[in-house]
Design a protein around this motif. Sequence first.
Motif, PDB file in Angstrom:
ATOM      1  N   TYR A  56      25.544  13.276  89.028  1.00  0.00           N
ATOM      2  CA  TYR A  56      24.734  13.094  88.047  1.00  0.00           C
ATOM      3  C   TYR A  56      24.819  11.596  87.355  1.00  0.00           C
ATOM      4  CZ  TYR A  56      24.529  18.107  88.087  1.00  0.00           C
ATOM      5  OH  TYR A  56      24.301  19.303  88.632  1.00  0.00           O
ATOM      6  N   ILE A  57      23.833  11.043  86.935  1.00  0.00           N
ATOM      7  CA  ILE A  57      23.609   9.599  86.438  1.00  0.00           C
ATOM      8  C   ILE A  57      22.749   9.572  85.221  1.00  0.00           C
ATOM      9  CG2 ILE A  57      22.844   7.240  87.106  1.00  0.00           C
ATOM     10  CD1 ILE A  57      22.954   8.009  90.218  1.00  0.00           C
ATOM     11  N   CYS A  58      23.437   9.006  84.153  1.00  0.00           N
ATOM     12  CA  CYS A  58      22.438   8.684  82.941  1.00  0.00           C
ATOM     13  C   CYS A  58      22.089   7.260  82.998  1.00  0.00           C
ATOM     14  CB  CYS A  58      23.802   8.727  81.692  1.00  0.00           C
ATOM     15  SG  CYS A  58      22.758   8.658  80.195  1.00  0.00           S
ATOM     16  N   TYR A  59      20.899   6.999  82.984  1.00  0.00           N
ATOM     17  CA  TYR A  59      20.341   5.587  82.678  1.00  0.00           C
ATOM     18  C   TYR A  59      19.003   5.632  81.751  1.00  0.00           C
ATOM     19  CZ  TYR A  59      16.797   6.985  86.446  1.00  0.00           C
ATOM     20  OH  TYR A  59      15.672   7.442  87.080  1.00  0.00           O
ATOM     21  N   ASN A  60      18.750   4.365  81.728  1.00  0.00           N
ATOM     22  CA  ASN A  60      17.451   3.887  80.984  1.00  0.00           C
ATOM     23  C   ASN A  60      16.382   3.713  82.075  1.00  0.00           C
ATOM     24  OD1 ASN A  60      19.586   2.240  79.220  1.00  0.00           O
ATOM     25  ND2 ASN A  60      18.245   3.620  77.860  1.00  0.00           N
TER      26      ASN A  60
ATOM     27  N   SER B 240      10.426   4.979  81.324  1.00  0.00           N
ATOM     28  CA  SER B 240       9.683   5.782  80.478  1.00  0.00           C
ATOM     29  C   SER B 240      10.829   6.492  79.403  1.00  0.00           C
ATOM     30  CB  SER B 240       8.868   6.760  81.188  1.00  0.00           C
ATOM     31  OG  SER B 240       9.829   7.694  82.108  1.00  0.00           O
ATOM     32  N   ASP B 241      11.972   6.529  79.771  1.00  0.00           N
ATOM     33  CA  ASP B 241      12.825   7.238  78.818  1.00  0.00           C
ATOM     34  C   ASP B 241      14.348   6.994  79.105  1.00  0.00           C
ATOM     35  OD1 ASP B 241      13.371   8.809  81.405  1.00  0.00           O
ATOM     36  OD2 ASP B 241      11.644  10.000  80.741  1.00  0.00           O
ATOM     37  N   TRP B 242      14.941   7.475  78.204  1.00  0.00           N
ATOM     38  CA  TRP B 242      16.412   7.742  78.556  1.00  0.00           C
ATOM     39  C   TRP B 242      16.695   9.115  79.149  1.00  0.00           C
ATOM     40  CZ3 TRP B 242      19.872  11.427  77.546  1.00  0.00           C
ATOM     41  CH2 TRP B 242      21.551  11.119  77.475  1.00  0.00           C
ATOM     42  N   ARG B 243      17.442   8.933  80.251  1.00  0.00           N
ATOM     43  CA  ARG B 243      17.595  10.494  81.012  1.00  0.00           C
ATOM     44  C   ARG B 243      18.879  10.534  81.758  1.00  0.00           C
ATOM     45  NH1 ARG B 243      13.258   9.747  85.938  1.00  0.00           N
ATOM     46  NH2 ARG B 243      11.828   9.920  84.060  1.00  0.00           N
ATOM     47  N   ILE B 244      19.052  11.764  82.112  1.00  0.00           N
ATOM     48  CA  ILE B 244      20.270  12.193  83.054  1.00  0.00           C
ATOM     49  C   ILE B 244      19.587  12.721  84.147  1.00  0.00           C
ATOM     50  CG2 ILE B 244      22.301  13.367  83.378  1.00  0.00           C
ATOM     51  CD1 ILE B 244      22.761  13.409  80.320  1.00  0.00           C
TER      52      ILE B 244
END
Length: 486
Positions: free
Chosen positions: A98-102, A105-109
């Motif tokens: 799992y990766i959290c990034y900008n 189009s959005d902030w996402r995981i």
Amino acid sequence: MRTITAIGAVSLAAAALAQPDYRYETLAAATRPTATASAPGVDSLFFCEQPGNIRSIQLSNPGATTLALYLNQIRYGGECGALGIALHPQYKTNGYIYICYNHQSDWRISRYTVLGDPASATTIDATTEVVIITDPLPCSIHNGGWIGFGPDGYLYATMGERGTSSNAQNLANLRGKLLRIDVDADDFPADINRNYAIPPNNPFINTAEARPEIWAYGLRNPWRCSFDAATGDLWIADVGAGYREEVNFQPASGFTGMPGDPEYLGGRNYGWPCMEGTRTGFSTACDPADPTLVPPILEYRHTAESTTLPWDLPTGCAITGGFVYRGCEHPELREHYIFGDYCSGRLIVARQTGGAITAAAAIDTASIDGPTQRLRSIERLTDGGILILGESALLRFAPASITDCNTNGIEDSCDIASDAERDANRDGIPDTCQCPADWDSSGGIDGDDIPAFFTDWQAGQADIDASGGTDGDDITFFFERWQSGC
């Protein structure tokens, strides 16, 4: 190949700790690394670089890195980019990362799957992205972005208030919050950007207009959190504005039960923006006298703050969270939460008992990763070691020297802790380095070893023959060694 850089002694007198020397071992070069992910029994360690590269190294042979994935839709710049990474609890069978990034189009995981056998995989299949959760603002300040699985198997994630302080008190959005979701189920099958379920004991499920993903709120920019590997307690480092940096704490018992139960602690409000640490007056968005606001377990000040705080730690400007150390290399740091300050590059250790800090002090490190002295993250390696993420390298925080009687390159206490060596008389010296009949560790075999042995034997702590229990065979084994002088 590991590069070793020696640094000076530490000053831990305020924490009543020993004062050994430490060193940094460079495991790999990196460009603005932000987070790592690894799992027991897996040789690969994956890490994020803020510009959008996900890389891997082999822990058995660190140095060279492999480009595991490039996030080609990343929004990079300022505080935006690749922020967090975590492996699924069943990673060795499903290969989920799992990766959290900008995103543009959005902030996402998002969830990805590695290529090949997860136990040895070094690359990630870019075509496997599954968006788990999003926030519509692509790039801002105060993004948070830590993600990690708790002992309960749920995915926890932090999002900062994204530049608008009042978001932290607004339960209708995810900003300024600690989120808790179940990524192994889907309560929103019609929504391609919400691939998760809500844990049944999340605190705001039945609160009108509140987002049910929220576990806690009142956070500004939580930068690195961790669960204690032994107790399950949660530590949250939250970056302050202009006066104080803070550490918040939630005991493991608070994650069980349902709202209204005595031990349940879901829905905590950590106070931002009406409190910065324990300091009030920043905002009138909430009442700082509200008894439901939860103060930090520890705070330190900026240079603009003149108030002397408990423990009187050195000033800084942006906290970098870490973890509770339970490894074998640094006995003086064991059971201490180790964290730091991004601006000063200074490491800090603190110990809690019963939800209160009982010792805290700064480690007087002269530098980290060259003259920039930046601490981007402090992470736990699978062997319990301390990994420092600097501006351009992954650095292992190690003792300046080790006790290595069997000359295998590993600290003796770590050999004993991993069962690679036995220590029948529990004196910290592997049995291969001394005669096990020298039970009192005097350096020779004599009559004093006999009563010392029988004291431990009667206490059930003399399994000298490694049978798995203390019995009569241990007496025979001991005297055979004692009479022969080993």
